[in-house]
Scaffold this active site. Structure first.
Site, PDB file in Angstrom:
ATOM      1  N   ILE A 126      63.242  25.939  35.959  1.00 36.75           N
ATOM      2  CA  ILE A 126      63.849  27.155  36.500  1.00 36.75           C
ATOM      3  C   ILE A 126      63.713  27.114  38.017  1.00 36.75           C
ATOM      4  O   ILE A 126      62.838  26.438  38.550  1.00 36.75           O
ATOM      5  CB  ILE A 126      63.211  28.441  35.934  1.00 36.75           C
ATOM      6  CG1 ILE A 126      61.711  28.496  36.265  1.00 36.75           C
ATOM      7  CG2 ILE A 126      63.419  28.536  34.444  1.00 36.75           C
ATOM      8  CD1 ILE A 126      61.067  29.817  35.910  1.00 36.75           C
ATOM      9  N   SER A 132      46.400  20.296  34.012  1.00 37.89           N
ATOM     10  CA  SER A 132      46.129  21.515  33.239  1.00 37.89           C
ATOM     11  C   SER A 132      47.038  21.605  32.020  1.00 37.89           C
ATOM     12  O   SER A 132      46.608  22.048  30.943  1.00 37.89           O
ATOM     13  CB  SER A 132      46.285  22.757  34.121  1.00 37.89           C
ATOM     14  OG  SER A 132      47.657  23.023  34.425  1.00 37.89           O
ATOM     15  N   LYS A 133      48.293  21.180  32.155  1.00 43.97           N
ATOM     16  CA  LYS A 133      49.232  21.268  31.038  1.00 43.97           C
ATOM     17  C   LYS A 133      48.963  20.185  29.986  1.00 43.97           C
ATOM     18  O   LYS A 133      49.162  20.416  28.788  1.00 43.97           O
ATOM     19  CB  LYS A 133      50.672  21.183  31.545  1.00 43.97           C
ATOM     20  CG  LYS A 133      51.103  22.397  32.365  1.00 43.97           C
ATOM     21  CD  LYS A 133      50.990  23.695  31.566  1.00 43.97           C
ATOM     22  CE  LYS A 133      51.508  24.896  32.331  1.00 43.97           C
ATOM     23  NZ  LYS A 133      51.420  26.153  31.552  1.00 43.97           N
ATOM     24  N   SER A 193      54.579  22.477  29.542  1.00 42.92           N
ATOM     25  CA  SER A 193      55.552  21.946  30.509  1.00 42.92           C
ATOM     26  C   SER A 193      55.711  20.454  30.270  1.00 42.92           C
ATOM     27  O   SER A 193      54.788  19.782  29.778  1.00 42.92           O
ATOM     28  CB  SER A 193      55.048  22.191  31.932  1.00 42.92           C
ATOM     29  OG  SER A 193      55.786  21.431  32.877  1.00 42.92           O
ATOM     30  N   ASP A 226      49.578  41.374  33.075  1.00 44.26           N
ATOM     31  CA  ASP A 226      49.761  40.639  34.319  1.00 44.26           C
ATOM     32  C   ASP A 226      48.740  41.237  35.289  1.00 44.26           C
ATOM     33  O   ASP A 226      48.034  42.182  34.944  1.00 44.26           O
ATOM     34  CB  ASP A 226      51.191  40.783  34.846  1.00 44.26           C
ATOM     35  CG  ASP A 226      51.660  39.546  35.599  1.00 44.26           C
ATOM     36  OD1 ASP A 226      50.960  39.144  36.555  1.00 44.26           O
ATOM     37  OD2 ASP A 226      52.701  38.981  35.244  1.00 44.26           O
ATOM     38  N   TYR A 238      48.307  20.754  38.327  1.00 42.76           N
ATOM     39  CA  TYR A 238      49.148  21.461  37.355  1.00 42.76           C
ATOM     40  C   TYR A 238      49.429  20.568  36.154  1.00 42.76           C
ATOM     41  O   TYR A 238      49.300  20.993  34.998  1.00 42.76           O
ATOM     42  CB  TYR A 238      50.454  21.884  38.025  1.00 42.76           C
ATOM     43  CG  TYR A 238      51.447  22.538  37.089  1.00 42.76           C
ATOM     44  CD1 TYR A 238      51.321  23.878  36.732  1.00 42.76           C
ATOM     45  CD2 TYR A 238      52.515  21.812  36.559  1.00 42.76           C
ATOM     46  CE1 TYR A 238      52.231  24.479  35.874  1.00 42.76           C
ATOM     47  CE2 TYR A 238      53.428  22.399  35.704  1.00 42.76           C
ATOM     48  CZ  TYR A 238      53.285  23.733  35.357  1.00 42.76           C
ATOM     49  OH  TYR A 238      54.185  24.312  34.504  1.00 42.76           O
ATOM     50  N   ILE A 242      59.746  33.643  33.184  1.00 43.77           N
ATOM     51  CA  ILE A 242      59.677  33.231  31.786  1.00 43.77           C
ATOM     52  C   ILE A 242      59.013  34.300  30.936  1.00 43.77           C
ATOM     53  O   ILE A 242      59.483  34.623  29.842  1.00 43.77           O
ATOM     54  CB  ILE A 242      58.946  31.879  31.653  1.00 43.77           C
ATOM     55  CG1 ILE A 242      59.790  30.767  32.279  1.00 43.77           C
ATOM     56  CG2 ILE A 242      58.653  31.560  30.184  1.00 43.77           C
ATOM     57  CD1 ILE A 242      59.121  29.403  32.278  1.00 43.77           C
ATOM     58  N   THR A 245      51.208  37.194  28.120  1.00 46.42           N
ATOM     59  CA  THR A 245      50.566  37.144  29.434  1.00 46.42           C
ATOM     60  C   THR A 245      51.585  36.688  30.473  1.00 46.42           C
ATOM     61  O   THR A 245      52.586  36.056  30.151  1.00 46.42           O
ATOM     62  CB  THR A 245      49.360  36.197  29.434  1.00 46.42           C
ATOM     63  OG1 THR A 245      49.808  34.833  29.352  1.00 46.42           O
ATOM     64  CG2 THR A 245      48.424  36.499  28.276  1.00 46.42           C
ATOM     65  N   GLY A 246      51.313  37.031  31.734  1.00 48.61           N
ATOM     66  CA  GLY A 246      52.280  36.699  32.781  1.00 48.61           C
ATOM     67  C   GLY A 246      53.605  37.385  32.545  1.00 48.61           C
ATOM     68  O   GLY A 246      54.678  36.835  32.817  1.00 48.61           O
TER      69      GLY A 246
END
Length: 262
Positions: free
Chosen positions: A190, A160-161, A144, A40, A157, A21, A15-16
Site C-alpha cells: 500500500i 519481526s515479520k 508481510s 490504537d 521489520y 489496513i 489492533t492498529g
C-alpha cells in the site's frame, strides 16, 4: 464474497484500528454485522473511527502496545465490559527504516515490541479468555512478504515479520486442542500511511514491479481476513495467506534488450 451473516454478533478485536489496513479490516467486519473492538494509541482517532461504523455493539479502547501494563489493562477491560472475543486480529505494526549500522537500539526495541511482542502477549491473554468462555475462536496475525524477502534499510521489520510467522505456527499448534485457529495474512503493498510515509517515486517503482500491476485495496485485505476466520477457512490453522498481487514471488525486471515476451 457472501458470508451469509456468519459474523453477525461475533466479537472481533482489531489492533492498529486507525491505520489504513486496520481500518479496512474494521469496516469489513462491521459491514458483516460483527461487534468490533477497536484499539490504537490515539483515543481521539479511535472515537472518530468508531463513529463511522454501521451497526451496534462496537467499542473503542486506547492501548499502548509497547507497554505490558497497558495491554494487560486493555484485556481486562475487554473481558469485564465487553466479553471474550471470538476473533482477534493482530494488525498493528510499525515500519521505521534505517541501515543496521545506524538504527538505534530503542528503534529496534519499538519494532520488536509492536510487531512481535504485542501479538504474543495479546494472543496469550485473549486465547485464555476464549478458552474460559468455551469459544472456538480465531486469531489472525497481519504479516508481510518481508517475512520471506529481506529488504535493505528495513531489516528489523523483516526480522519481526519472520518471527511473527513462526509465532503464528507455534500458537496454532498449542491452541488447536481448544478449537482456536491461528493464521497469518500477508497483505500487498500500500502507498504509505500516517505512520510510514513513502516517496512517490518509491511507490511508482514498487507498483511497476508487482505482477498484477497495482497496489493493494481494501477488498483484497479484508476478504482474506474474513475468509480465514470464516467457516470456509475452518480447516486452516498455522497457515499464511498471501494476497499481494504476486509481489513476493519474484521480480519482473528484465535486463535483456527485448522487453516483451511477444
Amino acid at each position: 464474497m457472501n458470508f451469509e451473516n456468519e459474523f453477525k454478533a461475533k466479537k472481533v478485536i482489531v489492533t492498529g484500528a486507525c491505520g489504513i489496513i486496520g481500518g479496512w479490516i474494521v469496516d469489513a467486519f462491521a459491514r458483516e454485522g460483527a461487534e468490533v473492538c477497536l484499539t490504537d494509541r490515539d483515543a481521539e482517532k479511535l472515537e472518530a473511527k468508531l463513529a463511522t461504523l454501521p451497526g451496534t455493539g462496537h467499542v473503542a479502547i486506547a492501548a499502548d502496545l509497547t507497554d505490558t501494563g497497558s495491554m494487560t489493562a486493555f484485556a481486562e477491560q475487554v473481558s469485564g465490559s465487553w466479553g471474550a472475543p471470538d476473533i482477534l486480529v493482530n494488525n498493528a505494526g510499525i515500519y521505521p527504516s534505517g541501515f543496521l549500522l545506524d538504527i538505534s537500539i530503542d528503534d529496534w526495541d519499538d519494532i520488536m515490541g509492536v510487531n512481535l511482542r504485542a501479538p504474543f502477549l495479546l494472543s496469550q491473554l485473549f486465547a485464555k479468555q476464549m478458552i474460559s468462555a468455551g469459544k472456538p475462536g480465531s486469531i489472525v496475525n497481519i504479516s508481510s512478504g518481508a517475512a520471506r524477502k529481506m529488504r535493505t534499510t528495513v531489516v528489523p521489520y523483516c526480522t519481526s515479520k519472520t518471527a511473527l510467522d513462526r509465532l503464528t505456527k507455534g500458537f496454532a499448534l498449542e491452541l488447536a486442542e481448544y478449537g482456536i485457529r491461528v493464521n497469518a495474512v500477508e497483505p500487498g503493498f500500500i502507498s504509505g500511511s500516517d505512520v510510514s510515509t513513502l516517496a512517490q517515486d518509491h511507490i511508482d517503482t514498487v507498483t511497476a514491479s508487482i505482477p498484477l500491476g497495482r497496489t493493494s485495496s481494501a477488498q483484497d485485505v479484508a476478504a482474506a481476513v474474513l475468509y480465514v476466520t470464516s467457516v470456509g477457512g475452518a480447516y486452516m490453522t498455522g497457515a499464511t495467506l498471501t494476497v499481494d498481487g504476486g509481489n513476493s514471488i519474484g521480480s519482473q525486471v528484465v535486463f535483456q534488450a527485448k522487453k516483451k515476451a511477444l
